[in-house]
Design a protein around this motif. Structure first.
Motif, PDB file in Angstrom:
ATOM      1  N   UNK A  17       8.384  10.870   2.931  1.00 42.11           N
ATOM      2  CA  UNK A  17       8.661  11.349   4.277  1.00 42.11           C
ATOM      3  C   UNK A  17       7.400  11.431   5.135  1.00 42.11           C
ATOM      4  N   UNK A  18       6.223  11.379   4.484  1.00 45.79           N
ATOM      5  CA  UNK A  18       4.975  11.441   5.225  1.00 45.79           C
ATOM      6  C   UNK A  18       4.729  10.081   5.878  1.00 45.79           C
ATOM      7  N   UNK A  19       4.574  10.037   7.187  1.00 44.39           N
ATOM      8  CA  UNK A  19       4.400   8.741   7.860  1.00 44.39           C
ATOM      9  C   UNK A  19       3.099   8.058   7.453  1.00 44.39           C
ATOM     10  N   UNK A  20       3.169   6.739   7.330  1.00 50.74           N
ATOM     11  CA  UNK A  20       1.998   5.927   7.009  1.00 50.74           C
ATOM     12  C   UNK A  20       1.620   5.138   8.252  1.00 50.74           C
ATOM     13  N   UNK A  21       0.386   5.250   8.713  1.00 50.05           N
ATOM     14  CA  UNK A  21      -0.003   4.519   9.933  1.00 50.05           C
ATOM     15  C   UNK A  21       0.097   3.015   9.727  1.00 50.05           C
ATOM     16  N   UNK A  22       0.639   2.336  10.721  1.00 54.40           N
ATOM     17  CA  UNK A  22       0.832   0.886  10.655  1.00 54.40           C
ATOM     18  C   UNK A  22      -0.348   0.132  11.259  1.00 54.40           C
ATOM     19  N   UNK A  23      -1.123   0.805  12.123  1.00 58.29           N
ATOM     20  CA  UNK A  23      -2.231   0.156  12.796  1.00 58.29           C
ATOM     21  C   UNK A  23      -3.241  -0.506  11.880  1.00 58.29           C
ATOM     22  N   UNK A  24      -3.659   0.155  10.774  1.00 63.79           N
ATOM     23  CA  UNK A  24      -4.636  -0.479   9.892  1.00 63.79           C
ATOM     24  C   UNK A  24      -4.162  -1.804   9.317  1.00 63.79           C
ATOM     25  N   UNK A  25      -2.867  -1.924   9.059  1.00 66.22           N
ATOM     26  CA  UNK A  25      -2.352  -3.167   8.497  1.00 66.22           C
ATOM     27  C   UNK A  25      -2.257  -4.256   9.560  1.00 66.22           C
ATOM     28  N   UNK A  26      -1.939  -3.858  10.784  1.00 63.78           N
ATOM     29  CA  UNK A  26      -1.997  -4.817  11.886  1.00 63.78           C
ATOM     30  C   UNK A  26      -3.429  -5.307  12.091  1.00 63.78           C
ATOM     31  N   UNK A  27      -4.381  -4.360  12.029  1.00 64.11           N
ATOM     32  CA  UNK A  27      -5.787  -4.734  12.223  1.00 64.11           C
ATOM     33  C   UNK A  27      -6.257  -5.682  11.134  1.00 64.11           C
ATOM     34  N   UNK A  28      -5.905  -5.382   9.874  1.00 65.41           N
ATOM     35  CA  UNK A  28      -6.306  -6.249   8.767  1.00 65.41           C
ATOM     36  C   UNK A  28      -5.694  -7.637   8.908  1.00 65.41           C
ATOM     37  N   UNK A  29      -4.410  -7.678   9.258  1.00 67.54           N
ATOM     38  CA  UNK A  29      -3.738  -8.974   9.427  1.00 67.54           C
ATOM     39  C   UNK A  29      -4.340  -9.751  10.591  1.00 67.54           C
ATOM     40  N   UNK A  30      -4.680  -9.047  11.680  1.00 63.87           N
ATOM     41  CA  UNK A  30      -5.290  -9.712  12.825  1.00 63.87           C
ATOM     42  C   UNK A  30      -6.640 -10.312  12.477  1.00 63.87           C
ATOM     43  N   UNK A  31      -7.431  -9.591  11.678  1.00 63.57           N
ATOM     44  CA  UNK A  31      -8.745 -10.112  11.293  1.00 63.57           C
ATOM     45  C   UNK A  31      -8.607 -11.329  10.379  1.00 63.57           C
ATOM     46  N   UNK A  32      -7.670 -11.263   9.441  1.00 64.54           N
ATOM     47  CA  UNK A  32      -7.431 -12.411   8.573  1.00 64.54           C
ATOM     48  C   UNK A  32      -6.995 -13.622   9.389  1.00 64.54           C
TER      49      UNK A  32
ATOM     50  N   UNK B  46       0.836  -1.213   0.000  1.00 63.75           N
ATOM     51  CA  UNK B  46       0.000   0.000   0.000  1.00 63.75           C
ATOM     52  C   UNK B  46       0.863   1.251   0.000  1.00 63.75           C
ATOM     53  N   UNK B  47       1.940   1.250   0.769  1.00 60.17           N
ATOM     54  CA  UNK B  47       2.829   2.405   0.802  1.00 60.17           C
ATOM     55  C   UNK B  47       3.452   2.688  -0.559  1.00 60.17           C
ATOM     56  N   UNK B  48       3.884   1.647  -1.254  1.00 60.61           N
ATOM     57  CA  UNK B  48       4.464   1.831  -2.592  1.00 60.61           C
ATOM     58  C   UNK B  48       3.418   2.371  -3.560  1.00 60.61           C
ATOM     59  N   UNK B  49       2.196   1.830  -3.482  1.00 56.92           N
ATOM     60  CA  UNK B  49       1.123   2.305  -4.357  1.00 56.92           C
ATOM     61  C   UNK B  49       0.828   3.779  -4.092  1.00 56.92           C
ATOM     62  N   UNK B  50       0.784   4.172  -2.831  1.00 58.99           N
ATOM     63  CA  UNK B  50       0.510   5.571  -2.492  1.00 58.99           C
ATOM     64  C   UNK B  50       1.598   6.496  -3.024  1.00 58.99           C
ATOM     65  N   UNK B  51       2.843   6.038  -2.978  1.00 62.10           N
ATOM     66  CA  UNK B  51       3.946   6.871  -3.470  1.00 62.10           C
ATOM     67  C   UNK B  51       3.983   6.935  -4.994  1.00 62.10           C
ATOM     68  N   UNK B  52       3.719   5.812  -5.652  1.00 58.04           N
ATOM     69  CA  UNK B  52       3.822   5.756  -7.113  1.00 58.04           C
ATOM     70  C   UNK B  52       2.586   6.329  -7.778  1.00 58.04           C
ATOM     71  N   UNK B  53       1.397   5.905  -7.328  1.00 56.99           N
ATOM     72  CA  UNK B  53       0.154   6.309  -7.984  1.00 56.99           C
ATOM     73  C   UNK B  53      -0.335   7.656  -7.478  1.00 56.99           C
ATOM     74  N   UNK B  54      -0.372   7.816  -6.165  1.00 57.27           N
ATOM     75  CA  UNK B  54      -0.915   9.053  -5.594  1.00 57.27           C
ATOM     76  C   UNK B  54       0.150  10.120  -5.389  1.00 57.27           C
ATOM     77  N   UNK B  55       1.408   9.793  -5.613  1.00 56.59           N
ATOM     78  CA  UNK B  55       2.475  10.770  -5.459  1.00 56.59           C
ATOM     79  C   UNK B  55       2.715  11.194  -4.031  1.00 56.59           C
ATOM     80  N   UNK B  56       2.462  10.315  -3.090  1.00 53.01           N
ATOM     81  CA  UNK B  56       2.636  10.649  -1.685  1.00 53.01           C
ATOM     82  C   UNK B  56       4.110  10.747  -1.344  1.00 53.01           C
ATOM     83  N   UNK B  57       4.455  11.779  -0.590  1.00 53.61           N
ATOM     84  CA  UNK B  57       5.832  11.984  -0.163  1.00 53.61           C
ATOM     85  C   UNK B  57       6.253  10.835   0.751  1.00 53.61           C
TER      86      UNK B  57
END
Length: 304
Positions: free
Chosen positions: A270-285, A257-268
């Motif tokens: 240096x802008x922090x990406x929250x890790x909690x949503x990915x932990x939550x998704x992995x926990x639910x799976x 997701x971080x790579x997609x945000x940087x490549x497609x959405x042009x996200x800097x």
């Protein structure tokens, strides 16, 4: 009445799945409120505490919070939900999960201001995830415990995306509830209590160690303490055996997701990406398919 309903759910799994869908849609509407209001409530509380501390250090009287006649402090139930543009109070028929947004064509009925698609998206996602838990576990205590875990993970995901906060008022009760549902060896819902306790400890210490090692090497903070507590909560629910899978899944999804945000959405970068949503998704799976994924991997590796 309740006995008859329970028998109906046991006799018809489809009925229980439908119940989970409707229940999840309804709870999803409330989770939208929690995700919007809880961070504001926390910030207001922090400001009051800071003001009181500064006044105490200066030898002054603590500032008054609210004068008579002022609007009461925000809570999860007050004030009533309103349009942020015109102040129109949301009526009951305008608050039906997903359907109201569709009927209103995504706009306020009073001023026509667009309503974010996130509201029905959270409601629909919560409904579908709850229905999936009902389908996986069937009627019984495991399903209802899974509902609670799912709802907590959804609201934590939304809050972390918005504010990069994982509130203690959600993560810590979630941790204790995970230990509680696995409390008795004969009545546990997911894993033995010793596995749950070790999972809580290992979940916290694993990310705590990564955090301090990263800060030692780079001088920067790579994640927040809320991530430690969330992984500890997941460990308390699912046991220490699931932690490697949760960490691996969350890291892979976060990196993609971080790579997609940087490549497609042009996200800097240096802008922090929250890790909690990915932990939550992995926990639910892992809640639903963790044992199958782990078993398949061990079988493919010749270790099963």
């Amino acid at each position: 009445m309740l006995d008859a309903l329970a028998e109906a759910f046991r006799a018809s799994p489809a009925l229980f799945i439908g119940f989970g869908l409707v229940l999840g849609l309804t709870v999803g509407s409330f989770l939208n409120v929690v995700a919007l209001r809880l961070p504001v409530m926390l910030r207001n509380s922090w400001r009051e505490q800071c003001a009181a501390l500064m006044a105490d250090d200066a030898g002054e009287a603590a500032p008054e919070t609210a004068a008579a006649g002022d609007e009461p402090p925000m809570t999860l139930s007050r004030p009533r939900s309103r349009c942020p543009s015109c102040g129109h109070a949301i009526r009951v028929r305008e608050n039906i999960p997903v359907l109201s947004w569709l009927f209103l064509r995504g706009k306020c009925s009073a001023c026509g201001t667009p309503i974010s698609v996130r509201y029905p998206a959270v409601e629909l996602a919560t409904g579908l995830l709850t229905a999936a838990v009902a389908w996986h576990f069937g009627f019984g205590p495991q399903a209802f415990a899974g509902f609670a875990l799912t709802w907590a993970l959804v609201v934590l995901t939304v809050i972390d995306f918005d504010t990069q906060l994982l509130p203690d008022s959600i993560t810590l009760p979630l941790l204790w509830l995970g230990l509680l549902v696995n409390l008795a060896d004969g009545d546990r819902l997911f894993v033995p209590l010793d596995s749950a306790v070790i999972g809580a400890i290992a979940g916290y210490l694993s990310l705590w160690s990564v955090y301090h090692l990263f800060r030692l090497i780079t001088g920067k903070e790579g994640m927040g303490y809320g991530d430690f507590k969330l992984l500890a909560a997941i460990g308390a629910w699912l046991g220490w055996q699931m932690l490697p899978l949760v960490i691996l899944l969350s890291a892979v999804v976060g990196a993609v997701v971080g790579i997609i945000l940087m490549v497609v959405a042009g996200r800097d970068r240096q802008v922090p990406i929250p890790f909690g949503p990915y932990l939550a998704a992995a926990g639910w799976i892992a809640l639903l398919w963790g044992e199958h994924i782990t078993g398949a991997y061990l079988g493919a590796a010749g270790l099963g």
